[in-house]
Design a protein around this motif. Structure first.
Motif, PDB file in Angstrom:
ATOM      1  N   VAL A  12       0.855  -1.183   0.000  1.00 47.42           N
ATOM      2  CA  VAL A  12       0.000   0.000   0.000  1.00 47.42           C
ATOM      3  C   VAL A  12       0.891   1.234   0.000  1.00 47.42           C
ATOM      4  CG1 VAL A  12      -1.894  -1.153   1.222  1.00 47.42           C
ATOM      5  CG2 VAL A  12      -0.182   0.103   2.521  1.00 47.42           C
ATOM      6  N   THR A  13       0.293   2.395  -0.085  1.00 45.32           N
ATOM      7  CA  THR A  13       1.057   3.638  -0.035  1.00 45.32           C
ATOM      8  C   THR A  13       1.090   4.167   1.397  1.00 45.32           C
ATOM      9  OG1 THR A  13      -0.885   5.015  -0.425  1.00 45.32           O
ATOM     10  CG2 THR A  13       0.333   4.238  -2.390  1.00 45.32           C
ATOM     11  N   PRO A  14       2.090   4.967   1.737  1.00 41.66           N
ATOM     12  CA  PRO A  14       2.091   5.613   3.055  1.00 41.66           C
ATOM     13  C   PRO A  14       0.824   6.446   3.269  1.00 41.66           C
ATOM     14  CG  PRO A  14       4.256   5.804   2.077  1.00 41.66           C
ATOM     15  CD  PRO A  14       3.344   5.231   1.017  1.00 41.66           C
ATOM     16  N   ARG A  15       0.321   7.048   2.212  1.00 45.71           N
ATOM     17  CA  ARG A  15      -0.920   7.824   2.321  1.00 45.71           C
ATOM     18  C   ARG A  15      -2.077   6.942   2.775  1.00 45.71           C
ATOM     19  NH1 ARG A  15      -3.859  11.115  -2.613  1.00 45.71           N
ATOM     20  NH2 ARG A  15      -5.600  11.845  -1.380  1.00 45.71           N
ATOM     21  N   MET A  16      -2.138   5.719   2.251  1.00 46.70           N
ATOM     22  CA  MET A  16      -3.191   4.793   2.644  1.00 46.70           C
ATOM     23  C   MET A  16      -3.049   4.415   4.117  1.00 46.70           C
ATOM     24  SD  MET A  16      -5.953   3.351   1.643  1.00 46.70           S
ATOM     25  CE  MET A  16      -5.850   3.747  -0.065  1.00 46.70           C
ATOM     26  N   LEU A  17      -1.824   4.246   4.581  1.00 48.00           N
ATOM     27  CA  LEU A  17      -1.604   3.928   5.998  1.00 48.00           C
ATOM     28  C   LEU A  17      -2.055   5.075   6.889  1.00 48.00           C
ATOM     29  CD1 LEU A  17       1.871   2.168   5.801  1.00 48.00           C
ATOM     30  CD2 LEU A  17      -0.383   1.099   6.077  1.00 48.00           C
ATOM     31  N   ARG A  18      -1.785   6.295   6.459  1.00 47.46           N
ATOM     32  CA  ARG A  18      -2.251   7.456   7.235  1.00 47.46           C
ATOM     33  C   ARG A  18      -3.773   7.512   7.251  1.00 47.46           C
ATOM     34  NH1 ARG A  18       2.609   9.462   5.055  1.00 47.46           N
ATOM     35  NH2 ARG A  18       1.595  10.308   3.203  1.00 47.46           N
ATOM     36  N   TYR A  19      -4.414   7.142   6.150  1.00 47.97           N
ATOM     37  CA  TYR A  19      -5.880   7.085   6.095  1.00 47.97           C
ATOM     38  C   TYR A  19      -6.401   6.033   7.072  1.00 47.97           C
ATOM     39  CZ  TYR A  19     -10.562   6.009   4.455  1.00 47.97           C
ATOM     40  OH  TYR A  19     -11.909   5.764   4.399  1.00 47.97           O
ATOM     41  N   TYR A  20      -5.789   4.852   7.074  1.00 41.09           N
ATOM     42  CA  TYR A  20      -6.202   3.798   8.008  1.00 41.09           C
ATOM     43  C   TYR A  20      -6.074   4.286   9.448  1.00 41.09           C
ATOM     44  CZ  TYR A  20      -5.863   0.412   4.121  1.00 41.09           C
ATOM     45  OH  TYR A  20      -6.017  -0.271   2.941  1.00 41.09           O
ATOM     46  N   GLU A  21      -5.007   5.017   9.728  1.00 39.26           N
ATOM     47  CA  GLU A  21      -4.820   5.577  11.069  1.00 39.26           C
ATOM     48  C   GLU A  21      -5.934   6.587  11.379  1.00 39.26           C
ATOM     49  OE1 GLU A  21      -1.552   8.139  13.646  1.00 39.26           O
ATOM     50  OE2 GLU A  21      -0.980   7.377  11.676  1.00 39.26           O
ATOM     51  N   GLN A  22      -6.227   7.462  10.439  1.00 39.68           N
ATOM     52  CA  GLN A  22      -7.277   8.472  10.618  1.00 39.68           C
ATOM     53  C   GLN A  22      -8.639   7.819  10.876  1.00 39.68           C
ATOM     54  OE1 GLN A  22      -8.076  10.676   7.045  1.00 39.68           O
ATOM     55  NE2 GLN A  22      -9.243  12.246   8.087  1.00 39.68           N
ATOM     56  N   GLN A  23      -8.889   6.681  10.241  1.00 39.96           N
ATOM     57  CA  GLN A  23     -10.153   5.967  10.401  1.00 39.96           C
ATOM     58  C   GLN A  23     -10.194   5.114  11.675  1.00 39.96           C
ATOM     59  OE1 GLN A  23     -12.929   6.288   8.330  1.00 39.96           O
ATOM     60  NE2 GLN A  23     -11.646   8.013   7.710  1.00 39.96           N
ATOM     61  N   GLY A  24      -9.095   5.088  12.419  1.00 36.01           N
ATOM     62  CA  GLY A  24      -9.045   4.307  13.655  1.00 36.01           C
ATOM     63  C   GLY A  24      -8.810   2.830  13.430  1.00 36.01           C
ATOM     64  N   LEU A  25      -8.278   2.467  12.259  1.00 39.75           N
ATOM     65  CA  LEU A  25      -8.046   1.067  11.920  1.00 39.75           C
ATOM     66  C   LEU A  25      -6.632   0.605  12.254  1.00 39.75           C
ATOM     67  CD1 LEU A  25      -9.755   1.122   8.416  1.00 39.75           C
ATOM     68  CD2 LEU A  25     -10.754   0.374  10.602  1.00 39.75           C
ATOM     69  N   LEU A  26      -5.733   1.542  12.385  1.00 37.77           N
ATOM     70  CA  LEU A  26      -4.326   1.245  12.596  1.00 37.77           C
ATOM     71  C   LEU A  26      -3.767   2.275  13.565  1.00 37.77           C
ATOM     72  CD1 LEU A  26      -1.947  -0.527  11.507  1.00 37.77           C
ATOM     73  CD2 LEU A  26      -1.609   1.217   9.758  1.00 37.77           C
TER      74      LEU A  26
END
Length: 133
Positions: A12-26
């Protein structure tokens, strides 16, 4: 591992990881330099998150069920009690949707295998198939 390393390992992209974090998934921990740091187990978690989102599961429902996925010893009653009626219904519909996709994919896989079997049996000694010019 850093966000870039996790992104590469999980596909995945780092941007996707930041999104997952923002959504409370990671939830990464932070190093002394405030950089995100992830454990090795985060690779499998990110792959699971990505696959569930790709399957069409909304992140709001994913956030609800994610702690229970992959744990054989979880208490199902607790999981059901944690869901609203709407979430429960949405998850049941999502399962039906996954089942329909599995059926379609299985039929297509069988048809393609049969096509390849027929083409393999019909191969000429020069590697060409009937109908090719």
């Amino acid at each position: 591992m850093t966000i870039g390393e996790l992104a590469e390992k999980a596909g995945v992209t780092p941007r996707m990881l930041r999104y997952y974090e923002q959504q409370g998934l990671l939830t990464p921990r932070r190093g002394s330099n405030s950089y995100r740091l992830y454990e090795d187990a985060a690779v499998e978690l990110v792959v699971q998150i990505r696959e569930l989102i790709e399957s069409g599961l909304p992140s709001r429902l994913l956030r609800t069920v994610l702690p229970w996925l992959g744990h054989q010893d979880c208490n199902t009653q607790v999981t059901c009690d944690a869901l609203s009626r709407e979430e429960f219904a949405a998850l049941r519909e999502h399962i039906r949707s996954i089942d329909r996709r599995i059926e379609v994919l299985s039929r297509n896989r069988t048809a393609i295998r049969e096509y390849l079997r027929l083409m393999s049996a019909d191969t000429h000694g020069d590697g060409r198939h009937s109908g090719q010019t």
